[in-house]
Design an enzyme around this catalytic site. Sequence first.
Site, mmCIF file in Angstrom:
data_model
loop_
_atom_site.group_PDB
_atom_site.id
_atom_site.type_symbol
_atom_site.label_atom_id
_atom_site.label_comp_id
_atom_site.label_asym_id
_atom_site.label_seq_id
_atom_site.Cartn_x
_atom_site.Cartn_y
_atom_site.Cartn_z
ATOM 1 N N ASP A 58 -2.214 -1.191 12.069
ATOM 2 C CA ASP A 58 -2.597 -0.905 10.675
ATOM 3 C C ASP A 58 -1.988 0.417 10.199
ATOM 4 O OD1 ASP A 58 -3.774 -1.066 8.196
ATOM 5 O OD2 ASP A 58 -5.731 -0.332 8.866
ATOM 6 N N ASP B 240 0.005 -2.688 4.232
ATOM 7 C CA ASP B 240 -1.400 -2.417 4.536
ATOM 8 C C ASP B 240 -2.264 -3.581 4.080
ATOM 9 O OD1 ASP B 240 -3.793 -1.185 5.145
ATOM 10 O OD2 ASP B 240 -3.773 0.149 3.410
ATOM 11 N N GLU C 116 -11.596 -4.545 5.654
ATOM 12 C CA GLU C 116 -11.373 -3.214 6.217
ATOM 13 C C GLU C 116 -11.417 -2.163 5.124
ATOM 14 O OE1 GLU C 116 -9.062 0.393 7.391
ATOM 15 O OE2 GLU C 116 -8.624 -1.007 5.782
ATOM 16 N N GLU C 117 -10.882 -2.526 3.961
ATOM 17 C CA GLU C 117 -10.637 -1.508 2.933
ATOM 18 C C GLU C 117 -11.889 -0.896 2.332
ATOM 19 O OE1 GLU C 117 -8.050 -0.095 2.654
ATOM 20 O OE2 GLU C 117 -6.336 -1.386 2.971
ATOM 21 N N HIS D 208 -5.921 -6.138 9.513
ATOM 22 C CA HIS D 208 -6.875 -6.639 8.510
ATOM 23 C C HIS D 208 -6.157 -7.390 7.405
ATOM 24 C CE1 HIS D 208 -6.107 -3.499 5.421
ATOM 25 N NE2 HIS D 208 -5.930 -2.686 6.437
ATOM 26 N N HIS E 61 -2.108 1.888 -0.550
ATOM 27 C CA HIS E 61 -3.098 1.614 -1.612
ATOM 28 C C HIS E 61 -2.513 1.752 -3.012
ATOM 29 C CE1 HIS E 61 -6.700 2.803 1.207
ATOM 30 N NE2 HIS E 61 -5.919 1.875 1.731
#
Lengths: 460, 460
Positions: free
Chosen positions: A351, A287, A321-322, A275, A421
Amino acid sequence: MKIVTKIFCLVLLPFLIAPPATAQLQPADYSQEAQQIIQELLDDKEGFQRLTKFVDTYPHRLSGSESLEESIDWIVEKMKEDGELDNIRTQQVTVPHWVRGEESATLISPYKKSLPMLGLGGSVATPEEGIQAEVLVVSSFDDLQSKSEQAKGKIVLYNVPFTSYGETVQYRIRGAIEAAKHGAAASLIRTVGSYSMQTPHTGTSSYEEGVKKIPHAAITIEDAKLIQRMTNRGKKIVVNLQMDAKTLPDAQSRNIIAEIKGSEKPEEIIVIGGHIDAWDVGQGAMDDAGGCFAAWQALRIINELGLEPRRTIRLVMWTNEENGLHGGTEYKNMVKDNGELENHILAIESDSGVFDPEGFGFTGSGEAFKMLQSIGTLLEPISAGEITRGGGGADIGPIMREGVPGMGLQVDGTRYFWYHHSPADTIDKLKESEFNKCAAALAVMAYVVADMEPTLPRES
Amino acid sequence: MKIVTKIFCLVLLPFLIAPPATAQLQPADYSQEAQQIIQELLDDKEGFQRLTKFVDTYPHRLSGSESLEESIDWIVEKMKEDGELDNIRTQQVTVPHWVRGEESATLISPYKKSLPMLGLGGSVATPEEGIQAEVLVVSSFDDLQSKSEQAKGKIVLYNVPFTSYGETVQYRIRGAIEAAKHGAAASLIRTVGSYSMQTPHTGTSSYEEGVKKIPHAAITIEDAKLIQRMTNRGKKIVVNLQMDAKTLPDAQSRNIIAEIKGSEKPEEIIVIGGHIDAWDVGQGAMDDAGGCFAAWQALRIINELGLEPRRTIRLVMWTNEENGLHGGTEYKNMVKDNGELENHILAIESDSGVFDPEGFGFTGSGEAFKMLQSIGTLLEPISAGEITRGGGGADIGPIMREGVPGMGLQVDGTRYFWYHHSPADTIDKLKESEFNKCAAALAVMAYVVADMEPTLPRES
């Protein structure tokens, strides 16, 4: 380096003389191509440089942001400039548009101290003056239930140690809902991460119809533990939380799609990708720009080596995606509508970071599993060939739920939840050599499945 | 646990029958006491709890701050409450008083991004509107010299990878001076640390008479590398630096002193300790509350076991190690003035973190070194007995330079420069078991040197 000589000596006799149910792929048949792919990618300098420039230029790629769309433009342009892939296009996707704004958390009592924090995706704002309230520390939803009477008007802090992501992330996802049910004014979580140097981690969170929406944020492991200890000593803990976050009207984003068209069975598709969106902190290097670019590299090298797989290899960089998974969902809707879904032979996602690759997790039929294990032996030179049961990825989840066999690239996950994140997910945490090995693992797997005589069987 | 029975069976025959120059300490003579000390400390719960409560309550202990003085009051009070140590007192020390104030660094071009930063101790402020200037990245002082013509009016960024502390810290200490000589408006360093999760590290810095004082701050490793990469790509980098720091008039602080008075030669002193001041970020848990409390625990356990060393063991928690070393200097002045200096047999400092101890580094005579190696064998049960040449500590430096033999506790330093002077130096980074082992190593070493028949010789 472009090698135009196609290797024609691909002998797949076992598949031609045995029925598919018992067919065994002979990995040796592809050992030459696998070696070439691996060598080309291990020697590559361009892929990692490109990834680095990309994340340095577009570090924040949250859905709805200009930066995400600019980053997508950049990739599409580069793909077209390269002239290597077929059918380069984007798929329109409507995505949520949450904006963080200014935010802070401050310990007010027993003394004043700034608490490094990140608001959680989707959270509402506090009133302009913030929410200043006593903190109620709980260790679980059950513990919150048992302390229900104390929760009213408080800021609930879930001080839940990281175990597995699946277990711990519940407090990020549902923390505000459950706290609000007990009358809390706001909720905080101990950041969902396995290590911290005063590092908060963001991520998506939810509200529930009919339950008051309260602000929801993450503080660091250090500070959650500190507040726990001070609470245990009988101190009254007061925190001031200020969040300016807002959810704007939905915005437009795009999945990026590009292909190596199959030479014999172009309608059969092996889809591979990651993603392209990322949180609005750090660089989303691990990520998941790394996953997208490793998959992109896989296709580039297959093309540069002049390999022409029988089936189509389709690269997709999914958006959103997040905080919504609308990219993966719209992709599923598209391929369901246009009849391609049934021809999706395999979906592969990267991922989990582009650290040292170990193999793939696979969800699909036992027969397919055996064939993939056989292909895995081609990755032994880079110790990346272990195929285990269970695996996939968030973006390929929607097509997997429609029956498409799915795989996730598995890598050394030691530090994945250190950076996930967080502001620490930056390019310097990745190594070119490991990124290249990930690209090689993806390339060999995708190429062989796309080229081998038998079609990877779905559930048998 | 208080054991009042003194162990009288200390046989030191070898020292009584051989001349001091060739005397060999028989460590077996102290094996019983060493075992007792180690066992008591490994089982201890109180010391680490006390350390935890201390750093939670007084996390910031920069010289001149109320918090430092309150933290000193707390310790003195606890020592008096315990009633275990003799001659509990403080020594007045005049210390610098630098205050950080509000501060920020923002990347302005090629795009806007907050740069996590920490002003460096002693830095002047920027003008109220900040300093906004183009960044000149240099890799060393020599590189700066070669780019001298470009430095005028710029913000110089020293992007120097961490090698050793001694080598890299030069840019923190002298960075502003050298940048100002070339006409820079301000200077930034890549943080002096060996690992980063967007973690800036502070620390002291200097100005030079006759050279303009310019603001000086640290940014993270990630951002220094990012700025380097963007510079390499030909991007113009502009940063806005805002610092509110000020140096107030000197303030008063105190060294804390307490003793176990020697039973036979009270005038001979083994001094042991660490520094009680800390930077105004994190908790100064590792640097150096841990060292102070490990040394304190050492004295407490020696006392609780009823051991009565021949010589005096003096615990000192020095103030102002971080930005002035006035505590160590005033201690030296005091013992020089009152005649105690010549009777300082050994100075032991713990200021390398209280991680898994490995042994001690020693600076002194060859004969003393051999004796200490012999004592080191008593610490083999906790693998903390390796005595190496060279070592000491900043606070004991002034008395070492007057001829006092000095030792530094050596520990597993893997993560020391991850946390050093950063918000991540918090109690959760330490382990009770390792802290207790450090205390045990300090206690055995101090006790045996204080009690053994021969006096540890100075330079022979």
